[in-house]
Write a protein that holds these residues in place. Structure first.
Motif, PDB file in Angstrom:
ATOM      1  N   ILE A  63       0.864  -1.188   0.000  1.00 17.49           N
ATOM      2  CA  ILE A  63       0.000   0.000   0.000  1.00 17.49           C
ATOM      3  C   ILE A  63       0.897   1.233   0.000  1.00 17.49           C
ATOM      4  O   ILE A  63       1.836   1.313   0.801  1.00 17.49           O
ATOM      5  N   SER A 120       0.772   5.536   0.254  1.00 18.37           N
ATOM      6  CA  SER A 120      -0.149   6.547   0.767  1.00 18.37           C
ATOM      7  C   SER A 120       0.464   7.922   0.607  1.00 18.37           C
ATOM      8  O   SER A 120       1.480   8.236   1.240  1.00 18.37           O
ATOM      9  N   ARG A 138      -3.940   4.319  -0.822  1.00 16.54           N
ATOM     10  CA  ARG A 138      -4.857   4.658   0.280  1.00 16.54           C
ATOM     11  C   ARG A 138      -4.389   5.968   0.891  1.00 16.54           C
ATOM     12  O   ARG A 138      -3.210   6.100   1.224  1.00 16.54           O
ATOM     13  N   ASP A 184      -3.489   7.265   8.829  1.00 10.56           N
ATOM     14  CA  ASP A 184      -2.661   6.709   7.751  1.00 10.56           C
ATOM     15  C   ASP A 184      -1.488   5.908   8.325  1.00 10.56           C
ATOM     16  O   ASP A 184      -1.120   4.869   7.776  1.00 10.56           O
TER      17      ASP A 184
END
Ligand SMILES: O=P(O)(O)OC[C@H]1O[C@](O)(COP(=O)(O)O)[C@@H](O)[C@@H]1O
Ligand SMILES: [Mg+2]
Ligand SMILES: [Mg+2]
Length: 341
Positions: free
Chosen positions: A208, A210, A244, A252
């Motif tokens: 992921i 961010s 994301r 986060d």
């Protein structure tokens, strides 16, 4: 039938048990952490009923960063500061919501606390997770006991404890005193933070990434190439990384800790030094990240080694699973060399 229930360990019990492992400890740091735990419960209660208590919306002032202050920012700031003032252990607080140093009643108190009382304020009015962040230092021992600026400008490596509270679908408190990360979940039915995980570890690598991609045009070449790399098929999974971005750093970072991956807030033309604040956002969350086995750098160097020059200073940050941060760093280095060379 015998019903065996799991023994619940509350935050207060856990802190006392941890303190008992150090016979010489005075118990002051334990008290300070419990004070923060109490303020967190009050803030959590207010966040949960914010829609019905008229605490949503703007306060009408702007803070030292020129950002519009929300009512909940002020409420959280006041709760945390008064909780710290009560037990006369903390001599000063530095908070996002106060331009200068706030001196507390205990001028002789040993501890200095940095606070982001409410992180992610732009998400308050839309019912998205917000948080609180704290970072604790000891003042330097000296004869005159005067409070001087150098006490408030210590590098993150000198933190004695740090942590965050996440007001999400449940309220979570995570902290470290340099001996790993412990996580607690607030059980609203008993009004206590209950231990959910001690020795918390981040995955070595995650899939992921961010970052606020709105400022793409002002990123460095190396960062653009790294994000492109994340969007290509990963050799191990055969799929690109997932993007994301919540917009509350605590949320986060919490996701990054649980699932692995990388969170980035880079420098840009709008924010030449990044947007996030070194002393009450990046240092405490870097301490937690490192204690969980992760890494936090400003693009080149370790965040916690930065010598602070101002209490509200900003810094770019690349933080998360060690492998992801290493890869991002290698892209930044490679393309910086090409630009320079
Ligand atoms: O809206 P942007 O530029 O992506 O910034 C989001 C970042 O700003 C912050 O909201 C700043 O925190 P505050 O709400 O405490 O000012 C971080 O939590 C978050 O990571
Ligand atoms: Mg913040
Ligand atoms: Mg804030």
């Amino acid at each position: 039938m015998e019903i065996k229930s799991k023994k619940l360990v509350t935050l207060d019990e856990y802190i006392i048990q941890s303190q008992n492992k150090f016979p010489g400890a005075t118990g002051e740091l334990s008290q300070l952490l419990r004070d923060i735990g109490l303020a967190a419960k009050i803030i959590s209660r207010e966040v949960n009923k914010a829609g019905i208590t008229n605490i949503l919306g703007v306060h009408g002032s702007t803070n030292v960063h020129g950002e519009s202050v929300k009512r909940l920012d002020i409420f959280a700031d006041q709760q945390l500061i008064s909780a710290l003032d009560r037990s006369l252990i903390t001599c000063m607080v530095i908070s996002e919501e106060n331009d200068g140093i706030v001196r507390l009643n205990s001028e002789g108190g040993k501890y200095i606390v940095y606070l982001d009382p409410l992180d992610g304020s732009s998400n308050i009015d839309v019912n998205v997770s917000v948080g609180s962040i704290f970072s604790i230092y000891m003042r330097q021992p000296r004869y005159d006991q005067n409070l001087v600026e150098e006490d408030s400008l210590q590098p993150g490596s000198r933190q004695v404890a740090a942590g965050y509270v996440l007001y999400g679908s449940s309220t979570i408190l995570a902290y470290t005193t340099g001996l790993g990360v412990s996580c607690f979940t607030l059980d609203p039915s008993i009004g206590e933070f209950v231990l959910s995980n001690s020795g918390f570890k981040i995955p070595e690598k995650g899939t992921i990434y961010s970052i606020n991609e709105g400022s793409y045009n002002s990123w460095s070449q190396g960062l653009k190439k790294y994000i492109k790399y994340c969007q290509e098929d990963d050799p191990e999974t055969g799929r690109p990384y997932t993007a994301r971005y919540i917009g509350s750093m605590v949320a986060d970072i919490h996701r990054t800790l649980v699932k692995g991956g990388i969170f980035i807030y880079p420098s840009s033309s709008r924010y030449p030094n990044g947007k996030l604040r070194l002393m009450y956002e990046c240092n405490p969350l870097s301490f937690i990240m490192e204690q969980a086995g992760g890494t936090a750098i400003d693009g080149k160097n370790r965040i916690m080694d930065i010598r602070p020059e101002a209490i509200h200073q900003r810094v770019p940050i690349y933080i998360g699973s060690p492998e992801n941060v290493k890869m991002a760093r290698s892209f930044l280095e490679k393309y910086e060399e090409e630009t320079v060379g």
